[in-house]
Design a protein around this motif. Structure first.
Motif, short mmCIF file in Angstrom:
data_model
loop_
_atom_site.label_atom_id
_atom_site.label_comp_id
_atom_site.label_asym_id
_atom_site.label_seq_id
_atom_site.Cartn_x
_atom_site.Cartn_y
_atom_site.Cartn_z
N ASN A 133 0.82 -1.21 0.00
CA ASN A 133 0.00 0.00 0.00
C ASN A 133 0.85 1.25 0.00
OD1 ASN A 133 -2.70 -1.11 0.17
ND2 ASN A 133 -1.99 -1.94 2.11
N THR A 134 0.42 2.24 -0.78
CA THR A 134 1.10 3.53 -0.84
C THR A 134 0.07 4.64 -0.74
OG1 THR A 134 2.85 2.66 -2.25
CG2 THR A 134 2.54 5.05 -2.26
N ALA A 135 0.38 5.64 0.07
CA ALA A 135 -0.43 6.86 0.13
C ALA A 135 0.46 8.04 -0.24
CB ALA A 135 -1.01 7.06 1.52
N ASN A 136 0.01 8.83 -1.17
CA ASN A 136 0.66 10.08 -1.54
C ASN A 136 -0.24 11.20 -1.03
OD1 ASN A 136 2.84 8.89 -3.15
ND2 ASN A 136 1.18 8.27 -4.51
N ILE A 137 0.23 11.92 -0.03
CA ILE A 137 -0.59 12.94 0.60
C ILE A 137 -0.05 14.30 0.17
CG2 ILE A 137 -1.45 13.89 2.77
CD1 ILE A 137 -1.12 11.06 3.97
N TYR A 138 -0.83 14.98 -0.68
CA TYR A 138 -0.44 16.28 -1.22
C TYR A 138 -1.02 17.44 -0.42
CZ TYR A 138 0.90 13.36 -5.15
OH TYR A 138 1.49 12.39 -5.92
N GLY A 139 -1.98 17.15 0.42
CA GLY A 139 -2.62 18.17 1.24
C GLY A 139 -3.79 17.56 1.97
N GLY A 140 -4.54 18.43 2.65
CA GLY A 140 -5.71 17.98 3.39
C GLY A 140 -5.53 18.20 4.87
N SER A 141 -6.60 18.00 5.60
CA SER A 141 -6.61 18.13 7.05
C SER A 141 -7.14 16.82 7.64
CB SER A 141 -7.51 19.30 7.46
OG SER A 141 -7.59 19.39 8.86
N PHE A 142 -6.37 16.23 8.56
CA PHE A 142 -6.66 14.91 9.10
C PHE A 142 -6.70 14.99 10.62
CE2 PHE A 142 -4.23 14.87 5.24
CZ PHE A 142 -5.01 14.10 4.41
N THR A 143 -7.84 14.63 11.20
CA THR A 143 -8.03 14.72 12.64
C THR A 143 -8.48 13.38 13.19
OG1 THR A 143 -8.68 17.03 12.44
CG2 THR A 143 -9.29 15.92 14.48
N SER A 144 -7.90 12.99 14.32
CA SER A 144 -8.35 11.80 15.04
C SER A 144 -8.61 12.16 16.48
CB SER A 144 -7.30 10.69 14.97
OG SER A 144 -7.70 9.61 15.79
N ASN A 145 -9.72 11.67 16.99
CA ASN A 145 -10.03 11.82 18.41
C ASN A 145 -9.72 10.54 19.17
OD1 ASN A 145 -11.05 14.44 18.07
ND2 ASN A 145 -12.96 13.60 17.30
N GLY A 146 -9.27 9.50 18.47
CA GLY A 146 -9.04 8.21 19.10
C GLY A 146 -7.58 7.82 19.15
N GLN A 147 -7.00 7.40 18.03
CA GLN A 147 -5.62 6.95 18.01
C GLN A 147 -4.74 7.92 17.23
OE1 GLN A 147 -5.31 2.83 16.84
NE2 GLN A 147 -6.34 2.12 18.67
N TRP A 148 -4.55 7.70 15.94
CA TRP A 148 -3.59 8.46 15.14
C TRP A 148 -4.28 9.18 14.00
CZ3 TRP A 148 0.91 8.32 17.54
CH2 TRP A 148 1.18 7.23 18.37
N ALA A 149 -3.82 10.39 13.68
CA ALA A 149 -4.30 11.06 12.48
C ALA A 149 -3.74 10.36 11.24
CB ALA A 149 -3.92 12.53 12.50
N LEU A 150 -2.49 9.87 11.34
CA LEU A 150 -1.86 9.09 10.26
C LEU A 150 -1.11 7.93 10.88
CD1 LEU A 150 -0.85 8.55 7.36
CD2 LEU A 150 0.97 10.22 7.78
N ASN A 151 -1.46 6.71 10.46
CA ASN A 151 -0.83 5.49 10.96
C ASN A 151 -0.31 4.71 9.76
OD1 ASN A 151 -0.17 3.00 12.04
ND2 ASN A 151 -2.00 2.82 13.28
N CYS A 152 1.01 4.59 9.65
CA CYS A 152 1.63 3.82 8.57
C CYS A 152 2.22 2.55 9.18
CB CYS A 152 2.73 4.63 7.89
SG CYS A 152 3.59 3.71 6.59
N TRP A 153 1.66 1.39 8.84
CA TRP A 153 2.12 0.12 9.38
C TRP A 153 2.58 -0.74 8.21
CZ3 TRP A 153 -0.59 -2.35 14.09
CH2 TRP A 153 0.13 -3.46 14.53
N ASN A 154 3.89 -0.76 7.97
CA ASN A 154 4.52 -1.54 6.90
C ASN A 154 4.16 -1.07 5.50
OD1 ASN A 154 5.99 -3.28 8.60
ND2 ASN A 154 4.18 -4.55 8.90
N GLY A 155 3.54 0.07 5.35
CA GLY A 155 3.23 0.60 4.03
C GLY A 155 4.20 1.71 3.66
N THR A 156 3.82 2.50 2.66
CA THR A 156 4.62 3.64 2.24
C THR A 156 3.73 4.88 2.20
OG1 THR A 156 6.09 2.27 0.90
CG2 THR A 156 6.02 4.63 0.37
N VAL A 157 4.21 5.95 2.82
CA VAL A 157 3.52 7.23 2.79
C VAL A 157 4.50 8.29 2.31
CG1 VAL A 157 2.37 9.03 4.14
CG2 VAL A 157 1.92 6.61 4.65
#
Length: 186
Positions: free
Chosen positions: A106-130
């Motif tokens: 899995n790959t995520a290319n993040i060019y922008g945006g607003s990411f909010t989490s009230n629980g764990q992580w706003a961004l969680n990369c587990w063995n993938g590519t960001v």
């Protein structure tokens, strides 16, 4: 199959549930996605099967279920997620993540945006590519066990400024969690 025949464009819709993409290509713009509010694994967008998903300006994703991810890439079959400026993800559940990239395919290319989490992580990369080109990440939870961005054995490349992620609402010691593994290969 010929992926050009598997292309879907969704614009101007309100979706109550999960957008599940298993193969092919989906482009989303100017949509509101309200994931289911009860149960677990109630994601806004779920990607697998080698799919390509382009999440463009005007997409607002909301999750409130206990274990839910705004944008989720499945472990087994991989996919590519491109997230552009003007995207908003609000993951409100107690075990939620804004963006969860799970698995080496899995790959995520993040060019922008607003990411909010009230629980764990706003961004969680587990063995993938960001690949981070932009974006703002917020953690609004109260647990000192979680924070804004975590890299667990994957590759997170901050292409704005190596070794620095733009974040708000941190718990104690979060800087170490955020920068651990930035730019490293799995």
């Amino acid at each position: 199959s010929d992926k050009s025949s598997d292309n879907v464009n969704i614009s101007g819709a309100t979706i109550n549930g999960t957008v599940s993409v298993d193969g092919g290509r989906v482009d989303l713009s100017n949509c509101v996605i309200n994931a289911r509010t009860t149960g677990t694994d109630q994601h806004g967008i779920s990607v697998s099967g080698g799919a390509e998903v382009n999440i463009k300006s005007g997409v607002d994703i909301h999750t409130t279920a206990e274990k839910s991810y705004g944008i989720h890439a499945s472990e087994y079959y991989g996919g590519t997620i491109n997230i552009y400026d003007g995207v908003t993800v609000d993951a409100g559940g107690s075990n939620s993540c804004g963006v969860y990239i799970y698995g080496k395919r899995n790959t995520a290319n993040i060019y922008g945006g607003s990411f909010t989490s009230n629980g764990q992580w706003a961004l969680n990369c587990w063995n993938g590519t960001v690949n981070l080109y932009g974006g703002t990440f917020h953690y609004n939870g109260t647990s000192t066990s979680y924070g804004t961005v975590i890299n667990r054995g994957g590759t997170v490349k901050d292409l704005l400024a190596e070794g620095h992620v733009y974040y708000e609402g941190e718990t104690a010691g979060a800087e170490q969690v955020i920068t651990e593994g930035l730019g490293s290969e799995p």
